[in-house]
Design a protein around this motif. Structure first.
Motif, mmCIF file in Angstrom:
data_model
loop_
_atom_site.group_PDB
_atom_site.id
_atom_site.type_symbol
_atom_site.label_atom_id
_atom_site.label_comp_id
_atom_site.label_asym_id
_atom_site.label_seq_id
_atom_site.Cartn_x
_atom_site.Cartn_y
_atom_site.Cartn_z
ATOM 1 N N TYR A 149 9.458 1.091 2.097
ATOM 2 C CA TYR A 149 8.810 0.937 0.790
ATOM 3 C C TYR A 149 7.295 0.939 0.934
ATOM 4 O O TYR A 149 6.582 1.480 0.086
ATOM 5 C CB TYR A 149 9.260 -0.343 0.090
ATOM 6 C CG TYR A 149 10.744 -0.442 -0.158
ATOM 7 C CD1 TYR A 149 11.608 0.641 0.022
ATOM 8 C CD2 TYR A 149 11.300 -1.641 -0.563
ATOM 9 C CE1 TYR A 149 12.964 0.518 -0.198
ATOM 10 C CE2 TYR A 149 12.669 -1.764 -0.806
ATOM 11 C CZ TYR A 149 13.487 -0.677 -0.612
ATOM 12 O OH TYR A 149 14.840 -0.797 -0.839
ATOM 13 N N ARG A 170 5.703 2.515 3.348
ATOM 14 C CA ARG A 170 5.353 3.912 3.640
ATOM 15 C C ARG A 170 5.319 4.726 2.356
ATOM 16 O O ARG A 170 4.441 5.580 2.181
ATOM 17 C CB ARG A 170 6.343 4.507 4.646
ATOM 18 C CG ARG A 170 6.136 3.987 6.062
ATOM 19 C CD ARG A 170 6.810 4.851 7.127
ATOM 20 N NE ARG A 170 8.132 5.331 6.769
ATOM 21 C CZ ARG A 170 9.286 4.778 7.121
ATOM 22 N NH1 ARG A 170 9.286 3.682 7.855
ATOM 23 N NH2 ARG A 170 10.428 5.300 6.762
ATOM 24 N N GLU A 171 6.272 4.451 1.446
ATOM 25 C CA GLU A 171 6.264 5.160 0.162
ATOM 26 C C GLU A 171 4.995 4.836 -0.617
ATOM 27 O O GLU A 171 4.337 5.738 -1.143
ATOM 28 C CB GLU A 171 7.509 4.782 -0.652
ATOM 29 C CG GLU A 171 8.786 5.367 -0.078
ATOM 30 C CD GLU A 171 10.055 4.825 -0.719
ATOM 31 O OE1 GLU A 171 11.085 5.523 -0.614
ATOM 32 O OE2 GLU A 171 10.038 3.728 -1.318
ATOM 33 N N LEU A 200 2.082 3.810 0.535
ATOM 34 C CA LEU A 200 0.922 4.402 1.195
ATOM 35 C C LEU A 200 0.881 5.917 1.056
ATOM 36 O O LEU A 200 -0.201 6.513 1.066
ATOM 37 C CB LEU A 200 0.881 3.978 2.664
ATOM 38 C CG LEU A 200 0.666 2.475 2.878
ATOM 39 C CD1 LEU A 200 0.766 2.120 4.359
ATOM 40 C CD2 LEU A 200 -0.647 2.008 2.287
ATOM 41 N N SER A 201 2.037 6.539 0.871
ATOM 42 C CA SER A 201 2.066 8.001 0.699
ATOM 43 C C SER A 201 1.395 8.435 -0.606
ATOM 44 O O SER A 201 1.054 9.612 -0.762
ATOM 45 C CB SER A 201 3.508 8.526 0.742
ATOM 46 O OG SER A 201 4.185 8.264 -0.483
ATOM 47 N N LEU A 202 1.195 7.498 -1.534
ATOM 48 C CA LEU A 202 0.532 7.814 -2.797
ATOM 49 C C LEU A 202 -0.981 7.943 -2.637
ATOM 50 O O LEU A 202 -1.649 8.473 -3.523
ATOM 51 C CB LEU A 202 0.846 6.733 -3.842
ATOM 52 C CG LEU A 202 2.312 6.579 -4.207
ATOM 53 C CD1 LEU A 202 2.513 5.353 -5.091
ATOM 54 C CD2 LEU A 202 2.846 7.841 -4.879
ATOM 55 N N HIS A 203 -1.514 7.449 -1.530
ATOM 56 C CA HIS A 203 -2.949 7.512 -1.228
ATOM 57 C C HIS A 203 -3.799 6.921 -2.351
ATOM 58 O O HIS A 203 -4.826 7.489 -2.746
ATOM 59 C CB HIS A 203 -3.382 8.951 -0.919
ATOM 60 C CG HIS A 203 -2.635 9.544 0.231
ATOM 61 N ND1 HIS A 203 -2.848 9.158 1.539
ATOM 62 C CD2 HIS A 203 -1.635 10.465 0.269
ATOM 63 C CE1 HIS A 203 -2.030 9.821 2.331
ATOM 64 N NE2 HIS A 203 -1.280 10.620 1.588
ATOM 65 N N GLN A 216 -7.579 1.956 -1.850
ATOM 66 C CA GLN A 216 -7.149 0.622 -1.439
ATOM 67 C C GLN A 216 -7.966 -0.516 -2.029
ATOM 68 O O GLN A 216 -7.473 -1.630 -2.120
ATOM 69 C CB GLN A 216 -7.090 0.531 0.080
ATOM 70 C CG GLN A 216 -5.975 1.383 0.632
ATOM 71 C CD GLN A 216 -5.707 1.145 2.095
ATOM 72 O OE1 GLN A 216 -6.417 0.406 2.764
ATOM 73 N NE2 GLN A 216 -4.669 1.772 2.616
ATOM 74 N N HIS A 226 1.929 10.482 -10.809
ATOM 75 C CA HIS A 226 3.277 10.568 -10.231
ATOM 76 C C HIS A 226 4.384 10.198 -11.215
ATOM 77 O O HIS A 226 5.555 10.163 -10.837
ATOM 78 C CB HIS A 226 3.373 9.688 -8.986
ATOM 79 C CG HIS A 226 2.407 10.082 -7.919
ATOM 80 N ND1 HIS A 226 2.635 11.112 -7.048
ATOM 81 C CD2 HIS A 226 1.174 9.596 -7.618
ATOM 82 C CE1 HIS A 226 1.609 11.253 -6.247
ATOM 83 N NE2 HIS A 226 0.702 10.344 -6.564
ATOM 84 N N PHE A 272 9.859 6.179 -6.542
ATOM 85 C CA PHE A 272 10.741 6.139 -5.372
ATOM 86 C C PHE A 272 12.016 5.355 -5.673
ATOM 87 O O PHE A 272 12.369 4.406 -4.960
ATOM 88 C CB PHE A 272 10.016 5.556 -4.152
ATOM 89 C CG PHE A 272 8.741 6.281 -3.794
ATOM 90 C CD1 PHE A 272 8.788 7.525 -3.198
ATOM 91 C CD2 PHE A 272 7.508 5.724 -4.088
ATOM 92 C CE1 PHE A 272 7.618 8.208 -2.872
ATOM 93 C CE2 PHE A 272 6.330 6.380 -3.775
ATOM 94 C CZ PHE A 272 6.386 7.631 -3.163
#
Length: 139
Positions: free
Chosen positions: A9, A11-12, A14-17, A20, A58, A75
């Motif tokens: 979760y 990783r998902e 963080l994949s959105l960039h 931060q 997204h 996700f």
């Protein structure tokens, strides 16, 4: 930190960039980040400005169930991004600006987690409050 950043979760998320400096993980995430629970259930994120705008690329926001905020469920619901977190209690800017940074990611303060879990008072919340107490958090 491998467990935190390696979790599917996270990783998902963080994949959105997302930028931060403009989001913080809320809900059970701060407990998971500290290694106090093994399963966050999902990742709840409070986002503002640039992070909210990037997240909206997204999906389409819908009303959140607990407060007058909007959320994106991404996700398969593993990641929920909200444009506020109980705004009757906290401003989004305060939550993000005063967040704890763990593994390079912002997590709302434990006092916010405790207050939220007391307010919701679900079985899972009561269990998490007990975990926090066991780790010396004044609740």
């Amino acid at each position: 930190m491998n467990t935190l950043l390696g979790h599917p979760y996270m990783r998902e998320l963080l994949s959105l960039h997302l930028p931060q400096r403009h989001f913080a993980v809320a809900g059970s995430g701060p407990l998971f980040a500290r290694g106090w629970i093994s399963d966050p259930g999902d990742i709840d994120v409070v986002a503002r400005g640039p992070a909210w705008a990037a997240a909206c690329e997204h999906g389409s926001p819908s009303p959140a169930p607990y407060s007058d905020v909007r959320r994106l469920r991404l996700f398969h619901g593993h990641v929920e991004i909200l444009d506020g977190w109980f705004p009757e209690l906290w401003s989004t800017d305060l939550l993000i600006d005063e967040a704890d940074v763990i593994g390079g990611i912002r997590f709302v303060q434990l006092s916010v987690v405790a207050a939220t879990k007391k307010k919701l008072d679900r079985l899972r919340d009561r269990e998490h409050l007990a975990v926090m107490t066991a780790h010396g958090c004044l609740i």
